[in-house]
Write a protein that holds these residues in place. Structure first.
Motif, PDB file in Angstrom:
ATOM      1  N   SER A 115       0.839  -1.207   0.000  1.00  0.00           N
ATOM      2  CA  SER A 115       0.000   0.000   0.000  1.00  0.00           C
ATOM      3  C   SER A 115       0.869   1.250   0.000  1.00  0.00           C
ATOM      4  CB  SER A 115      -0.904   0.011   1.232  1.00  0.00           C
ATOM      5  OG  SER A 115      -0.163   0.346   2.390  1.00  0.00           O
ATOM      6  N   GLU A 116       0.228   2.384  -0.111  1.00  0.00           N
ATOM      7  CA  GLU A 116       0.963   3.648  -0.101  1.00  0.00           C
ATOM      8  C   GLU A 116       1.240   4.130   1.316  1.00  0.00           C
ATOM      9  OE1 GLU A 116      -1.186   6.445  -2.422  1.00  0.00           O
ATOM     10  OE2 GLU A 116      -0.854   5.387  -4.331  1.00  0.00           O
ATOM     11  N   VAL A 117       0.717   3.418   2.288  1.00  0.00           N
ATOM     12  CA  VAL A 117       0.907   3.815   3.679  1.00  0.00           C
ATOM     13  C   VAL A 117       2.260   3.295   4.169  1.00  0.00           C
ATOM     14  CG1 VAL A 117       0.028   3.651   6.038  1.00  0.00           C
ATOM     15  CG2 VAL A 117      -1.571   3.734   4.098  1.00  0.00           C
ATOM     16  N   PRO A 118       3.131   4.166   4.683  1.00  0.00           N
ATOM     17  CA  PRO A 118       4.412   3.675   5.221  1.00  0.00           C
ATOM     18  C   PRO A 118       4.165   2.680   6.353  1.00  0.00           C
ATOM     19  CG  PRO A 118       4.440   6.071   5.009  1.00  0.00           C
ATOM     20  CD  PRO A 118       3.017   5.636   4.776  1.00  0.00           C
ATOM     21  N   MET A 119       4.958   1.617   6.349  1.00  0.00           N
ATOM     22  CA  MET A 119       4.881   0.642   7.430  1.00  0.00           C
ATOM     23  C   MET A 119       6.287   0.354   7.928  1.00  0.00           C
ATOM     24  SD  MET A 119       3.277  -3.212   7.638  1.00  0.00           S
ATOM     25  CE  MET A 119       3.116  -3.980   9.261  1.00  0.00           C
ATOM     26  N   VAL A 120       6.460   0.382   9.231  1.00  0.00           N
ATOM     27  CA  VAL A 120       7.739   0.062   9.847  1.00  0.00           C
ATOM     28  C   VAL A 120       7.511  -1.074  10.835  1.00  0.00           C
ATOM     29  CG1 VAL A 120       9.609   0.891  11.325  1.00  0.00           C
ATOM     30  CG2 VAL A 120       8.623   2.408   9.591  1.00  0.00           C
ATOM     31  N   ILE A 121       8.320  -2.114  10.727  1.00  0.00           N
ATOM     32  CA  ILE A 121       8.252  -3.237  11.660  1.00  0.00           C
ATOM     33  C   ILE A 121       9.500  -3.195  12.531  1.00  0.00           C
ATOM     34  CG2 ILE A 121       8.197  -5.742  11.927  1.00  0.00           C
ATOM     35  CD1 ILE A 121       6.626  -5.915   9.350  1.00  0.00           C
ATOM     36  N   ILE A 122       9.286  -3.158  13.827  1.00  0.00           N
ATOM     37  CA  ILE A 122      10.363  -3.021  14.790  1.00  0.00           C
ATOM     38  C   ILE A 122      10.815  -4.388  15.283  1.00  0.00           C
ATOM     39  CG2 ILE A 122      11.029  -2.021  17.011  1.00  0.00           C
ATOM     40  CD1 ILE A 122      10.475   0.073  14.837  1.00  0.00           C
ATOM     41  N   ASP A 123      12.097  -4.642  15.165  1.00  0.00           N
ATOM     42  CA  ASP A 123      12.656  -5.897  15.653  1.00  0.00           C
ATOM     43  C   ASP A 123      12.586  -5.913  17.179  1.00  0.00           C
ATOM     44  OD1 ASP A 123      13.898  -8.360  15.479  1.00  0.00           O
ATOM     45  OD2 ASP A 123      15.920  -7.511  15.499  1.00  0.00           O
ATOM     46  N   THR A 124      12.076  -6.996  17.754  1.00  0.00           N
ATOM     47  CA  THR A 124      11.884  -7.055  19.210  1.00  0.00           C
ATOM     48  C   THR A 124      12.411  -8.359  19.794  1.00  0.00           C
ATOM     49  OG1 THR A 124       9.633  -7.908  18.882  1.00  0.00           O
ATOM     50  CG2 THR A 124       9.864  -5.535  19.173  1.00  0.00           C
ATOM     51  N   PRO A 125      13.709  -8.572  19.759  1.00  0.00           N
ATOM     52  CA  PRO A 125      14.249  -9.796  20.365  1.00  0.00           C
ATOM     53  C   PRO A 125      14.020  -9.803  21.864  1.00  0.00           C
ATOM     54  CG  PRO A 125      16.022  -8.278  19.791  1.00  0.00           C
ATOM     55  CD  PRO A 125      14.765  -7.706  19.213  1.00  0.00           C
ATOM     56  N   PRO A 126      13.849 -10.989  22.462  1.00  0.00           N
ATOM     57  CA  PRO A 126      13.547 -11.079  23.901  1.00  0.00           C
ATOM     58  C   PRO A 126      14.789 -10.932  24.761  1.00  0.00           C
ATOM     59  CG  PRO A 126      13.630 -13.277  22.962  1.00  0.00           C
ATOM     60  CD  PRO A 126      13.826 -12.317  21.815  1.00  0.00           C
ATOM     61  N   ARG A 127      15.377  -9.735  24.718  1.00  0.00           N
ATOM     62  CA  ARG A 127      16.599  -9.492  25.484  1.00  0.00           C
ATOM     63  C   ARG A 127      16.575  -8.072  26.041  1.00  0.00           C
ATOM     64  NH1 ARG A 127      19.146 -10.361  20.642  1.00  0.00           N
ATOM     65  NH2 ARG A 127      20.253  -8.400  20.987  1.00  0.00           N
ATOM     66  N   ALA A 128      17.047  -7.937  27.257  1.00  0.00           N
ATOM     67  CA  ALA A 128      17.090  -6.611  27.870  1.00  0.00           C
ATOM     68  C   ALA A 128      18.029  -5.685  27.123  1.00  0.00           C
ATOM     69  CB  ALA A 128      17.513  -6.733  29.333  1.00  0.00           C
ATOM     70  N   ASP A 129      19.124  -6.233  26.577  1.00  0.00           N
ATOM     71  CA  ASP A 129      20.083  -5.376  25.895  1.00  0.00           C
ATOM     72  C   ASP A 129      19.597  -4.890  24.533  1.00  0.00           C
ATOM     73  OD1 ASP A 129      20.318  -7.642  24.329  1.00  0.00           O
ATOM     74  OD2 ASP A 129      22.413  -8.036  24.819  1.00  0.00           O
ATOM     75  N   ALA A 130      18.399  -5.334  24.116  1.00  0.00           N
ATOM     76  CA  ALA A 130      17.826  -4.886  22.845  1.00  0.00           C
ATOM     77  C   ALA A 130      16.781  -3.784  23.033  1.00  0.00           C
ATOM     78  CB  ALA A 130      17.190  -6.062  22.116  1.00  0.00           C
ATOM     79  N   ILE A 131      16.462  -3.446  24.267  1.00  0.00           N
ATOM     80  CA  ILE A 131      15.406  -2.459  24.516  1.00  0.00           C
ATOM     81  C   ILE A 131      15.779  -1.091  23.965  1.00  0.00           C
ATOM     82  CG2 ILE A 131      14.028  -1.267  26.260  1.00  0.00           C
ATOM     83  CD1 ILE A 131      14.309  -3.741  28.021  1.00  0.00           C
ATOM     84  N   SER A 132      17.004  -0.661  24.198  1.00  0.00           N
ATOM     85  CA  SER A 132      17.420   0.668  23.751  1.00  0.00           C
ATOM     86  C   SER A 132      17.279   0.813  22.242  1.00  0.00           C
ATOM     87  CB  SER A 132      18.861   0.950  24.164  1.00  0.00           C
ATOM     88  OG  SER A 132      18.958   1.081  25.558  1.00  0.00           O
TER      89      SER A 132
END
Length: 295
Positions: A115-132
Motif C-alpha cells: 500500500s501507499e501507507v508507510p509501514m515500519v516493523i520493529i525488531d523485538t528480540p527477547p533481550r534486555a540489551d535490545a530495549i534501547s
C-alpha cells in the motif's frame, strides 16, 4: 515480539506458539514518517514507547495487546496483532503503521507493504540489551530521535542499577514461568523467551531452560524442574491463583508448593521489554530476594 502473551493476555506477550511468523525488518531499513499524525500502533510495547515519547496523541488506533497506558484503551481496537485485518486498519486512514515483528497473518502484512501507507516493523528480540535499540528505532520512525535517545539512556541506567543490585544475590532461586494450566496442561517458558529473560534479569534461574520457547511440560518435567517459585501473569486466561497452581499434581512435590511461592504480575509490564522493564525486573527481584533487592 515473539509471542505476545489476548484480549489482554499480552496474548502471549510474545508467545511464538501458534501463528505464522512474518520475517522482521528493523526501522533502520525503513523511512517511516517523521510527520505522521495518524499512527496505527501494533504491539503493546510499540504503543507504550510512543506514549512514553509524548506521541500518544498521534496514535489513532491500536491492537488488542496495547493496554498501557490506560488512556490508549479509548482508541479503536484493530484486533489481535497476529490476526489483523487489512480493511480494519486501512479504514482508519493511517499515515504510518508501526508494528512489532511477529504481526500477521503474512498476506495482510504483504498488503500493508504494497500500500501507499508507510509501514515500519520493529525488531523485538527477547533481550534486555535490545530495549534501547527498540526505543530508538521507534523514535526514528516518528521523528523523535532525541527523545528516544534520552529514554533509552534512562532504561540503560535502570538496567545497570538492577544488575548491580542482583549481583549481591548469593543463592539464586529457580523460577518457572507458567503461561497457562488449561485442562491441567502446564505451558511454561523455556529459553529464548521474554519470560526466561526477565527471570534472569531479576537474578533467578529459569527452571525450564532445557526447552526452547513456550512449551507444554509433562508432570515429570515440572517435578524435575524443581521450581522454588512459580511466576504467572495476572490477567485473562493466563491468570491463576496459588490454590489452582499448587493443587495440580505436578506441583505438589516441588519446593514452590511447600511455601506456596507464587508471584503474579501484569503481562505487558512483566514481559513487554519496553521502558518499564527495569522497574518490572526490580519488582520481580524484590519479591524473589526481599532481603537483598529493594523495590
Amino acid at each position: 515480539m515473539s509471542l505476545s502473551l489476548r484480549s489482554f493476555a499480552f496474548a502471549a506477550v510474545a508467545l511464538p506458539l501458534a501463528l505464522t511468523a512474518v520475517p522482521s525488518f528493523s526501522q533502520a531499513s525503513e523511512k517511516g514518517n517523521p510527520e505522521a499524525s495518524r499512527i496505527v500502533a501494533i504491539g503493546g510495547t510499540v504503543t507504550e514507547v510512543l506514549y512514553a515519547l509524548g506521541a500518544g496523541d498521534r496514535v489513532i488506533a491500536r491492537d488488542s495487546t496495547s493496554s498501557y497506558p490506560v488512556e490508549v484503551l479509548a482508541k479503536p481496537d484493530v484486533g489481535y496483532m497476529r490476526a489483523l485485518s487489512s480493511e480494519g486498519i486501512l479504514s482508519q486512514k493511517p499515515d504510518l503503521i508501526l508494528s512489532e515483528d511477529g504481526a500477521g497473518p503474512a498476506d495482510v502484512i504483504g498488503i500493508f507493504k504494497a500500500s501507499e501507507v508507510p509501514m515500519v516493523i520493529i525488531d523485538t528480540p527477547p533481550r534486555a540489551d535490545a530495549i534501547s535499540r527498540k526505543i530508538e528505532d521507534i523514535g526514528a520512525a516518528v521523528g523523535l530521535s532525541e527523545k528516544a535517545k534520552a529514554l533509552a539512556d534512562d532504561v540503560e541506567a535502570g538496567l545497570a542499577a538492577l544488575k548491580s543490585d542482583v549481583a549481591a544475590v548469593s543463592t539464586k532461586k529457580r523460577v518457572l514461568f507458567v503461561l497457562s494450566t488449561a485442562g491441567g496442561r502446564i505451558m511454561a517458558a523455556g529459553k529464548d523467551t521474554e519470560a526466561g529473560a526477565i527471570i534472569e534479569l531479576a537474578g533467578g534461574v529459569n527452571a525450564a531452560a532445557d526447552v526452547t520457547g513456550y512449551k507444554p511440560l509433562s508432570d515429570e518435567a515440572v517435578i524435575s524442574a524443581a521450581p522454588d517459585v512459580v511466576l504467572t501473569m495476572q490477567r485473562g486466561d493466563h491468570a491463576a491463583t496459588a490454590d489452582e497452581i499448587f493443587a495440580l499434581p505436578a506441583f505438589q512435590s516441588t519446593p514452590a508448593a511447600s511455601s506456596r511461592a507464587l508471584i503474579s504480575m501484569d503481562g505487558l509490564y512483566l514481559i513487554g521489554f519496553g521502558p518499564r522493564t527495569p522497574a518490572a525486573g526490580r519488582e520481580l527481584a524484590s519479591q524473589l530476594y526481599p532481603e537483598v533487592v529493594k523495590p
